[in-house]
Write a protein that holds these residues in place. Structure first.
Motif, PDB file in Angstrom:
ATOM      1  N   UNK A 220       0.810  -1.216   0.000  1.00 45.09           N
ATOM      2  CA  UNK A 220       0.000   0.000   0.000  1.00 45.09           C
ATOM      3  C   UNK A 220       0.843   1.265   0.000  1.00 45.09           C
ATOM      4  N   UNK A 221       1.982   1.226   0.679  1.00 45.95           N
ATOM      5  CA  UNK A 221       2.757   2.454   0.859  1.00 45.95           C
ATOM      6  C   UNK A 221       4.047   2.513   0.047  1.00 45.95           C
ATOM      7  N   UNK A 222       4.345   1.494  -0.727  1.00 44.37           N
ATOM      8  CA  UNK A 222       5.538   1.548  -1.560  1.00 44.37           C
ATOM      9  C   UNK A 222       5.290   2.521  -2.728  1.00 44.37           C
ATOM     10  N   UNK A 227       1.933   6.089  -6.686  1.00 44.89           N
ATOM     11  CA  UNK A 227       1.904   6.764  -7.982  1.00 44.89           C
ATOM     12  C   UNK A 227       0.805   6.173  -8.862  1.00 44.89           C
ATOM     13  N   UNK A 228       0.666   4.842  -8.848  1.00 47.82           N
ATOM     14  CA  UNK A 228      -0.393   4.199  -9.644  1.00 47.82           C
ATOM     15  C   UNK A 228      -1.764   4.696  -9.225  1.00 47.82           C
ATOM     16  N   UNK A 243      -3.017   9.989  -1.700  1.00 47.10           N
ATOM     17  CA  UNK A 243      -1.974   9.383  -2.536  1.00 47.10           C
ATOM     18  C   UNK A 243      -1.214  10.432  -3.340  1.00 47.10           C
ATOM     19  N   UNK A 244      -1.854  11.547  -3.655  1.00 45.88           N
ATOM     20  CA  UNK A 244      -1.210  12.550  -4.493  1.00 45.88           C
ATOM     21  C   UNK A 244       0.079  13.088  -3.901  1.00 45.88           C
ATOM     22  N   UNK A 245       0.004  13.586  -2.660  1.00 45.17           N
ATOM     23  CA  UNK A 245       1.209  14.168  -2.072  1.00 45.17           C
ATOM     24  C   UNK A 245       2.245  13.086  -1.746  1.00 45.17           C
ATOM     25  N   UNK A 250       7.472  10.597  -2.878  1.00 44.16           N
ATOM     26  CA  UNK A 250       8.287   9.439  -3.270  1.00 44.16           C
ATOM     27  C   UNK A 250       9.146   9.776  -4.489  1.00 44.16           C
ATOM     28  N   UNK A 251       8.551  10.415  -5.486  1.00 37.54           N
ATOM     29  CA  UNK A 251       9.290  10.734  -6.708  1.00 37.54           C
ATOM     30  C   UNK A 251      10.463  11.665  -6.418  1.00 37.54           C
ATOM     31  N   UNK A 252      10.213  12.696  -5.622  1.00 34.32           N
ATOM     32  CA  UNK A 252      11.270  13.649  -5.290  1.00 34.32           C
ATOM     33  C   UNK A 252      12.373  12.956  -4.495  1.00 34.32           C
TER      34      UNK A 252
END
Length: 271
Positions: A220-222, A227-228, A243-245, A250-252
């Motif tokens: 759930x949190x990976x 992102x999906x 999930x958005x933030x 995660x990406x940053x």
């Protein structure tokens, strides 16, 4: 009294930018001359998309409450396949970086008056461009077989921006993996946990609620799941919640980790 005409001065690009553009052209030429790796990056996600829709789609659609409707399952599946496309795109980047480091071309570049960072920047930008083209192709296939997103132009823009950020993050991480690999063969295997393991242990194919409790929390949190779910919410109009933030964070975090790690490895190997 007339004055002599002043010579027209042309604006020269900043050396770092000029060198990065040169390395980008080199990277794109290599991709054009050796298209097999790029073709593989495109074919794998398309194959998985068709396999899970037409072979497993009815059963999985029933399992997630879609009543065996392949079209409904296709709408669920596409965001995860797009993320897998980004993950698969990390493989040729790692191989290309490792090849440059092991075949001595970087040592030759060191004798030239070019920015050393431009070597990595050329790989990163070239990889992002190739992966973006592959994402467009995969999306076109999905639309051709019945994917009908319910997204406004703003939601499309947000989804594309998040995918671009995710691709950039994975690309910098794959550069670091290529730098720590001893051989191109090892570099081709290094990103596999990211390309295949994490997407399968995520909400790509089934909701995380259907997983056993001992793996559900991780799934759930990976990063892939967050992102999906964000891309899925944007493209299907189901909302993104928290999930958005988390996806952006995660990406940053991955991008910063890959960037700093890559620069340190590259400086160490070129001294």
């Amino acid at each position: 009294m007339t004055t002599a005409a002043q010579p027209v001065q042309t604006v020269q690009p900043v050396p770092h930018v000029r060198d990065s553009l040169t390395m980008l052209r080199r990277n794109l030429l290599h991709a054009r001359r050796y298209p097999s790796m790029t073709l593989q990056v495109a074919l794998i996600p398309v194959f998985l998309l068709l396999l899970f829709v037409y072979v497993f789609g009815s059963a999985l659609g029933t399992g997630i409450g879609q009543g065996g409707d392949r079209t409904a399952y296709l709408a669920y599946l596409v965001p995860g396949i797009l993320l897998m496309t980004a993950g698969v795109g990390a493989v040729p980047t790692a191989v290309a970086v490792c090849t440059d480091m092991t075949e001595g071309i970087v040592a030759r570049f060191r004798t030239m008056a070019i920015s050393r960072a431009s070597i990595l920047v050329g790989h990163v930008v070239g990889s992002v461009i190739r992966t973006a083209i592959t994402l467009v192709l995969v999306t076109a296939v999905a639309l051709a077989i019945g994917f009908r997103p319910d997204a406004s132009p703003v939601e499309w823009l947000a989804a594309c921006a998040l995918l671009a950020l995710f691709v950039l993050a994975l690309t910098w991480l794959s550069v670091a993996l290529g730098l720590i690999s001893k051989t191109p063969e090892g570099a081709s295997n290094a990103p596999l946990p990211i390309s295949f393991l994490l997407p399968f242990v995520s909400s790509t194919f089934v909701p995380v609620d259907s997983m056993p409790s001992w793996i559900r929390w991780f799934a759930e949190y990976q990063p892939f799941t967050t992102v999906i779910e964000t891309v899925r919410g944007l493209l299907t109009g189901t909302g993104i919640g928290h999930d958005g933030w988390m996806a952006v964070a995660w990406c940053v975090a991955i991008a910063v980790l890959g960037f700093v790690w890559s620069l340190r490895l590259f400086d160490r190997d070129t001294h």
